[in-house]
Design an enzyme around this catalytic site. Structure first.
Site, PDB file in Angstrom:
ATOM      1  N   GLU A 174      -1.101  -9.749  26.725  1.00  0.00           N
ATOM      2  CA  GLU A 174      -0.612 -11.106  26.966  1.00  0.00           C
ATOM      3  C   GLU A 174       0.766 -11.330  26.358  1.00  0.00           C
ATOM      4  O   GLU A 174       1.172 -10.621  25.431  1.00  0.00           O
ATOM      5  CB  GLU A 174      -1.587 -12.126  26.356  1.00  0.00           C
ATOM      6  CG  GLU A 174      -2.444 -12.838  27.386  1.00  0.00           C
ATOM      7  CD  GLU A 174      -1.658 -13.835  28.238  1.00  0.00           C
ATOM      8  OE1 GLU A 174      -0.439 -13.660  28.458  1.00  0.00           O
ATOM      9  OE2 GLU A 174      -2.274 -14.796  28.702  1.00  0.00           O
ATOM     10  N   ASP A 175       1.460 -12.297  26.910  1.00  0.00           N
ATOM     11  CA  ASP A 175       2.752 -12.681  26.356  1.00  0.00           C
ATOM     12  C   ASP A 175       2.588 -13.606  25.154  1.00  0.00           C
ATOM     13  O   ASP A 175       3.203 -13.404  24.116  1.00  0.00           O
ATOM     14  CB  ASP A 175       3.625 -13.350  27.425  1.00  0.00           C
ATOM     15  CG  ASP A 175       2.892 -14.443  28.209  1.00  0.00           C
ATOM     16  OD1 ASP A 175       1.679 -14.662  27.977  1.00  0.00           O
ATOM     17  OD2 ASP A 175       3.526 -15.083  29.064  1.00  0.00           O
ATOM     18  N   PHE A 182       8.209 -24.676  22.449  1.00  0.00           N
ATOM     19  CA  PHE A 182       8.157 -24.056  23.766  1.00  0.00           C
ATOM     20  C   PHE A 182       9.218 -22.966  23.833  1.00  0.00           C
ATOM     21  O   PHE A 182      10.388 -23.206  23.552  1.00  0.00           O
ATOM     22  CB  PHE A 182       8.376 -25.088  24.873  1.00  0.00           C
ATOM     23  CG  PHE A 182       8.000 -24.558  26.220  1.00  0.00           C
ATOM     24  CD1 PHE A 182       6.671 -24.504  26.612  1.00  0.00           C
ATOM     25  CD2 PHE A 182       8.964 -24.065  27.084  1.00  0.00           C
ATOM     26  CE1 PHE A 182       6.308 -23.982  27.841  1.00  0.00           C
ATOM     27  CE2 PHE A 182       8.608 -23.537  28.324  1.00  0.00           C
ATOM     28  CZ  PHE A 182       7.282 -23.498  28.696  1.00  0.00           C
ATOM     29  N   ARG A 195      12.461 -15.954  32.902  1.00  0.00           N
ATOM     30  CA  ARG A 195      11.574 -14.842  32.548  1.00  0.00           C
ATOM     31  C   ARG A 195      12.374 -13.581  32.237  1.00  0.00           C
ATOM     32  O   ARG A 195      11.994 -12.791  31.391  1.00  0.00           O
ATOM     33  CB  ARG A 195      10.630 -14.514  33.722  1.00  0.00           C
ATOM     34  CG  ARG A 195       9.520 -15.511  33.941  1.00  0.00           C
ATOM     35  CD  ARG A 195       8.483 -14.906  34.879  1.00  0.00           C
ATOM     36  NE  ARG A 195       7.659 -15.931  35.524  1.00  0.00           N
ATOM     37  CZ  ARG A 195       6.565 -16.465  34.976  1.00  0.00           C
ATOM     38  NH1 ARG A 195       6.172 -16.094  33.788  1.00  0.00           N
ATOM     39  NH2 ARG A 195       5.875 -17.382  35.621  1.00  0.00           N
ATOM     40  N   ASP A 229      -1.208 -19.841  23.054  1.00  0.00           N
ATOM     41  CA  ASP A 229      -0.806 -21.169  22.592  1.00  0.00           C
ATOM     42  C   ASP A 229      -2.061 -21.914  22.151  1.00  0.00           C
ATOM     43  O   ASP A 229      -2.477 -21.824  21.006  1.00  0.00           O
ATOM     44  CB  ASP A 229      -0.066 -21.875  23.727  1.00  0.00           C
ATOM     45  CG  ASP A 229       0.462 -23.236  23.320  1.00  0.00           C
ATOM     46  OD1 ASP A 229       0.232 -23.655  22.174  1.00  0.00           O
ATOM     47  OD2 ASP A 229       1.113 -23.889  24.149  1.00  0.00           O
TER      48      ASP A 229
HETATM   49  P1  IMP Z   1      -2.904 -21.220  26.299  1.00  0.00           P
HETATM   50  O1  IMP Z   1      -4.064 -21.292  27.228  1.00  0.00           O
HETATM   51  O2  IMP Z   1      -2.513 -22.592  25.827  1.00  0.00           O
HETATM   52  O3  IMP Z   1      -3.142 -20.280  25.129  1.00  0.00           O
HETATM   53  O4  IMP Z   1      -1.630 -20.683  27.081  1.00  0.00           O
HETATM   54  C1  IMP Z   1      -1.733 -20.127  28.334  1.00  0.00           C
HETATM   55  C2  IMP Z   1      -0.441 -19.700  28.959  1.00  0.00           C
HETATM   56  O5  IMP Z   1       0.504 -20.741  28.895  1.00  0.00           O
HETATM   57  C3  IMP Z   1       0.258 -18.518  28.340  1.00  0.00           C
HETATM   58  O6  IMP Z   1      -0.289 -17.292  28.737  1.00  0.00           O
HETATM   59  C4  IMP Z   1       1.656 -18.712  28.902  1.00  0.00           C
HETATM   60  O7  IMP Z   1       1.734 -18.210  30.204  1.00  0.00           O
HETATM   61  C5  IMP Z   1       1.802 -20.214  28.904  1.00  0.00           C
HETATM   62  N1  IMP Z   1       2.535 -20.675  27.715  1.00  0.00           N
HETATM   63  C6  IMP Z   1       2.034 -21.112  26.528  1.00  0.00           C
HETATM   64  N2  IMP Z   1       3.015 -21.424  25.670  1.00  0.00           N
HETATM   65  C7  IMP Z   1       4.180 -21.174  26.320  1.00  0.00           C
HETATM   66  C8  IMP Z   1       5.583 -21.280  25.934  1.00  0.00           C
HETATM   67  O8  IMP Z   1       5.971 -21.657  24.818  1.00  0.00           O
HETATM   68  N3  IMP Z   1       6.479 -20.916  26.892  1.00  0.00           N
HETATM   69  C9  IMP Z   1       6.124 -20.476  28.128  1.00  0.00           C
HETATM   70  N4  IMP Z   1       4.837 -20.354  28.517  1.00  0.00           N
HETATM   71  C10 IMP Z   1       3.879 -20.700  27.614  1.00  0.00           C
HETATM   72 MG    MG Z   2       0.446 -15.759  30.035  1.00  0.00          MG
END
Ligand code: IMP
Ligand code: MG
Length: 184
Positions: A103-104, A156, A169, A107
């Site tokens: 994963e990248d 962000f 990206r 959050d």
């Molecule tokens: P989560 O479910 O909140 O943990 O995040 C899910 C997805 O949201 C990540 O896999 C990213 O693709 C996107 N995401 C979360 N935070 C960021 C950010 O700071 N920048 C860009 N994409 C984000």
């Molecule tokens: Mg992602």
């Protein structure tokens, strides 16, 4: 695309390409050790993880198969909705495989905790997570992340696969956006 082309859209650079490369090499070394002799499958989460997958997988010392999934948990904004949908499923059978999700960023952790449950239910021998970035909120969710590149502040971020409305990206570094870009 790099810092110069970002112009005034860039807030600040959080992690340079060099810092990312160095950390990924350490993670790859650990993964090599932990999965020696095991039937490993890398599962990348589209689209954000493409650069992490490309760079991390090339640092591993064995030939490792990879597969991809696309899930959606975000709307068009910058807040997690908590609703996860599969947009593209895996091609591989997970029975008896040791799955490492690549994963990248984590959050809220909602996407990954859902994904771990989903992949575990398909008969995988193990399901672990490798993420380049982790935000503080992720600590609140019951998701055990085996490999973390960097813990970053709750901002962000964009670049190295991460987008804002599908832009940025293809930056080689991770940075923040200037407030004017998202109407701040
Ligand atoms: P989560 O479910 O909140 O943990 O995040 C899910 C997805 O949201 C990540 O896999 C990213 O693709 C996107 N995401 C979360 N935070 C960021 C950010 O700071 N920048 C860009 N994409 C984000
Ligand atoms: Mg992602």
């Amino acid at each position: 695309m790099d810092v110069e082309q970002m112009g005034s859209d860039l807030g600040q650079v959080l992690l340079t390409k060099e810092q990312i490369d160095e950390r990924l090499a350490e993670m790859a070394k650990q993964i090599d050790e932990d999965y020696a002799g095991k039937n490993l499958l890398l599962v990348g989460v589209l689209k954000g993880a493409i650069y992490v997958m490309a760079d991390l997988s090339r640092l591993l010392s064995q030939s490792v198969p990879m597969d991809w999934m696309a899930v959606s948990s975000y709307g068009s904004g910058t807040k997690s909705s908590g609703v996860v949908r599969i947009l593209k499923d895996l091609d591989s059978d997970l029975t008896g495989r040791h799955v490492l999700i690549v994963e990248d960023i984590i959050d809220s952790g909602l996407t990954l905790s859902w994904l771990v449950g989903n992949l575990s239910s398909r008969g995988a021998a193990s399901v672990e997570i490798a993420t380049l970035l982790r935000k503080p909120e992720a600590a609140k969710v019951e998701v055990d992340v085996r490999y973390v590149g960097f813990d970053i502040p709750n901002e962000f971020v964009i670049g190295y696969g991460l987008d804002y409305a599908e832009k940025y990206r293809n930056l080689p570094f991770v940075g923040t956006l200037a407030p004017h870009v998202y109407g701040g």
